[in-house]
Design a protein around this motif. Structure first.
Motif, mmCIF file in Angstrom:
data_model
loop_
_atom_site.group_PDB
_atom_site.id
_atom_site.type_symbol
_atom_site.label_atom_id
_atom_site.label_comp_id
_atom_site.label_asym_id
_atom_site.label_seq_id
_atom_site.Cartn_x
_atom_site.Cartn_y
_atom_site.Cartn_z
ATOM 1 N N ARG A 178 -6.309 44.135 7.482
ATOM 2 C CA ARG A 178 -7.093 45.361 7.443
ATOM 3 C C ARG A 178 -6.237 46.616 7.614
ATOM 4 N N ALA A 179 -5.036 46.587 7.077
ATOM 5 C CA ALA A 179 -4.126 47.727 7.182
ATOM 6 C C ALA A 179 -4.544 48.831 6.223
ATOM 7 N N LEU A 180 -4.373 50.081 6.654
ATOM 8 C CA LEU A 180 -4.555 51.230 5.767
ATOM 9 C C LEU A 180 -3.186 51.560 5.201
ATOM 10 N N VAL A 181 -3.053 51.469 3.894
ATOM 11 C CA VAL A 181 -1.767 51.674 3.237
ATOM 12 C C VAL A 181 -1.847 52.926 2.375
ATOM 13 N N VAL A 182 -0.839 53.799 2.511
ATOM 14 C CA VAL A 182 -0.767 55.014 1.703
ATOM 15 C C VAL A 182 0.603 55.080 1.043
ATOM 16 N N PRO A 183 0.722 55.805 -0.058
ATOM 17 C CA PRO A 183 2.049 56.008 -0.652
ATOM 18 C C PRO A 183 2.938 56.753 0.339
ATOM 19 N N ARG A 184 4.210 56.411 0.375
ATOM 20 C CA ARG A 184 5.127 57.089 1.309
ATOM 21 C C ARG A 184 5.213 58.574 1.044
ATOM 22 N N ASP A 185 5.053 58.982 -0.218
ATOM 23 C CA ASP A 185 5.157 60.409 -0.505
ATOM 24 C C ASP A 185 3.916 61.187 -0.064
ATOM 25 N N ALA A 186 2.928 60.500 0.525
ATOM 26 C CA ALA A 186 1.778 61.184 1.105
ATOM 27 C C ALA A 186 2.028 61.562 2.565
ATOM 28 N N ILE A 187 3.141 61.115 3.123
ATOM 29 C CA ILE A 187 3.446 61.343 4.537
ATOM 30 C C ILE A 187 4.529 62.409 4.671
ATOM 31 N N ARG A 188 4.278 63.371 5.533
ATOM 32 C CA ARG A 188 5.302 64.367 5.857
ATOM 33 C C ARG A 188 5.817 64.049 7.248
ATOM 34 N N THR B 244 -1.389 53.289 11.165
ATOM 35 C CA THR B 244 -2.047 52.541 12.235
ATOM 36 C C THR B 244 -3.092 53.363 12.974
ATOM 37 N N SER B 245 -3.023 54.685 12.881
ATOM 38 C CA SER B 245 -4.065 55.528 13.468
ATOM 39 C C SER B 245 -3.966 56.930 12.882
ATOM 40 N N GLY B 246 -5.093 57.649 12.935
ATOM 41 C CA GLY B 246 -5.108 59.038 12.501
ATOM 42 C C GLY B 246 -6.014 59.333 11.329
ATOM 43 N N ILE B 247 -6.263 58.337 10.474
ATOM 44 C CA ILE B 247 -7.209 58.506 9.365
ATOM 45 C C ILE B 247 -8.082 57.268 9.277
ATOM 46 N N ASP B 248 -9.235 57.449 8.645
ATOM 47 C CA ASP B 248 -10.177 56.349 8.500
ATOM 48 C C ASP B 248 -10.078 55.731 7.115
ATOM 49 N N GLU B 249 -10.543 54.507 7.020
ATOM 50 C CA GLU B 249 -10.616 53.814 5.735
ATOM 51 C C GLU B 249 -11.420 54.658 4.758
ATOM 52 N N GLY B 250 -10.924 54.759 3.531
ATOM 53 C CA GLY B 250 -11.609 55.521 2.499
ATOM 54 C C GLY B 250 -11.155 56.962 2.382
ATOM 55 N N ALA B 251 -10.321 57.422 3.307
ATOM 56 C CA ALA B 251 -9.822 58.795 3.232
ATOM 57 C C ALA B 251 -9.001 58.969 1.960
ATOM 58 N N VAL B 252 -9.105 60.145 1.357
ATOM 59 C CA VAL B 252 -8.312 60.475 0.174
ATOM 60 C C VAL B 252 -7.160 61.336 0.645
ATOM 61 N N VAL B 253 -5.939 60.913 0.356
ATOM 62 C CA VAL B 253 -4.762 61.670 0.803
ATOM 63 C C VAL B 253 -4.027 62.254 -0.392
ATOM 64 N N ALA B 254 -3.466 63.440 -0.182
ATOM 65 C CA ALA B 254 -2.669 64.089 -1.209
ATOM 66 C C ALA B 254 -1.293 63.447 -1.242
ATOM 67 N N ARG B 255 -0.718 63.347 -2.440
ATOM 68 C CA ARG B 255 0.632 62.793 -2.592
ATOM 69 C C ARG B 255 1.623 63.913 -2.784
ATOM 70 N N ASN B 256 2.907 63.550 -2.704
ATOM 71 C CA ASN B 256 4.015 64.471 -2.942
ATOM 72 C C ASN B 256 3.975 65.669 -1.999
ATOM 73 N N VAL B 257 3.699 65.398 -0.709
ATOM 74 C CA VAL B 257 3.635 66.487 0.258
ATOM 75 C C VAL B 257 5.016 66.940 0.707
ATOM 76 N N GLY B 258 6.036 66.136 0.488
ATOM 77 C CA GLY B 258 7.399 66.526 0.805
ATOM 78 C C GLY B 258 7.631 66.778 2.270
ATOM 79 N N SER B 259 8.694 67.540 2.563
ATOM 80 C CA SER B 259 9.056 67.785 3.952
ATOM 81 C C SER B 259 8.686 69.176 4.421
ATOM 82 N N SER B 260 7.977 69.942 3.591
ATOM 83 C CA SER B 260 7.524 71.252 4.030
ATOM 84 C C SER B 260 6.041 71.358 3.815
ATOM 85 N N SER B 261 5.380 72.245 4.550
ATOM 86 C CA SER B 261 3.937 72.366 4.390
ATOM 87 C C SER B 261 3.602 73.084 3.119
ATOM 88 N N GLY B 262 2.386 72.805 2.592
ATOM 89 C CA GLY B 262 1.935 73.503 1.396
ATOM 90 C C GLY B 262 1.767 72.552 0.336
#
Length: 91
Positions: A29-39, A73-91
């Motif tokens: 039951r892991a929540l998996v996101v693309p790595r480029d969605a994580i800053r 492992t924590s911070g978002i719920d199943e079904g959340a839509v995350v933006a990709r290509n967030v990079g290392s800066s905000s925006g």
């Protein structure tokens, strides 16, 4: 990595290459996101959660990851839509 095949099968031919996936761990039951969605330019890591025409950053805890994906492992719920290509800066 080199893999040795023991035994033989009529479909195996010498001197050919193959690709394979190796499961190193299993997280039910892991929540998996693309790595480029994580800053991760600070602590904690964040993802941008999109709802309609709005988005907001959420602090997340990142578990295991590979070259392309990461377990959250924590911070978002199943079904959340995350933006990709967030990079290392905000925006």
């Amino acid at each position: 990595m080199i893999v040795s095949v023991q035994g033989s099968h009529p479909n195996l031919m010498p001197d050919l290459t193959a690709s394979l996936d190796v499961e190193l761990a299993r997280e039910p039951r892991a929540l998996v996101v693309p790595r480029d969605a994580i800053r991760q330019d600070g602590a904690p890591a964040v993802v941008r959660v999109v709802r309609g025409d709005r988005s907001d950053e959420r602090a997340v805890t990142v578990g295991s990851m590979n070259r392309h994906e990461a377990v959250i492992t924590s911070g978002i719920d199943e079904g959340a839509v995350v933006a990709r290509n967030v990079g290392s800066s905000s925006g």
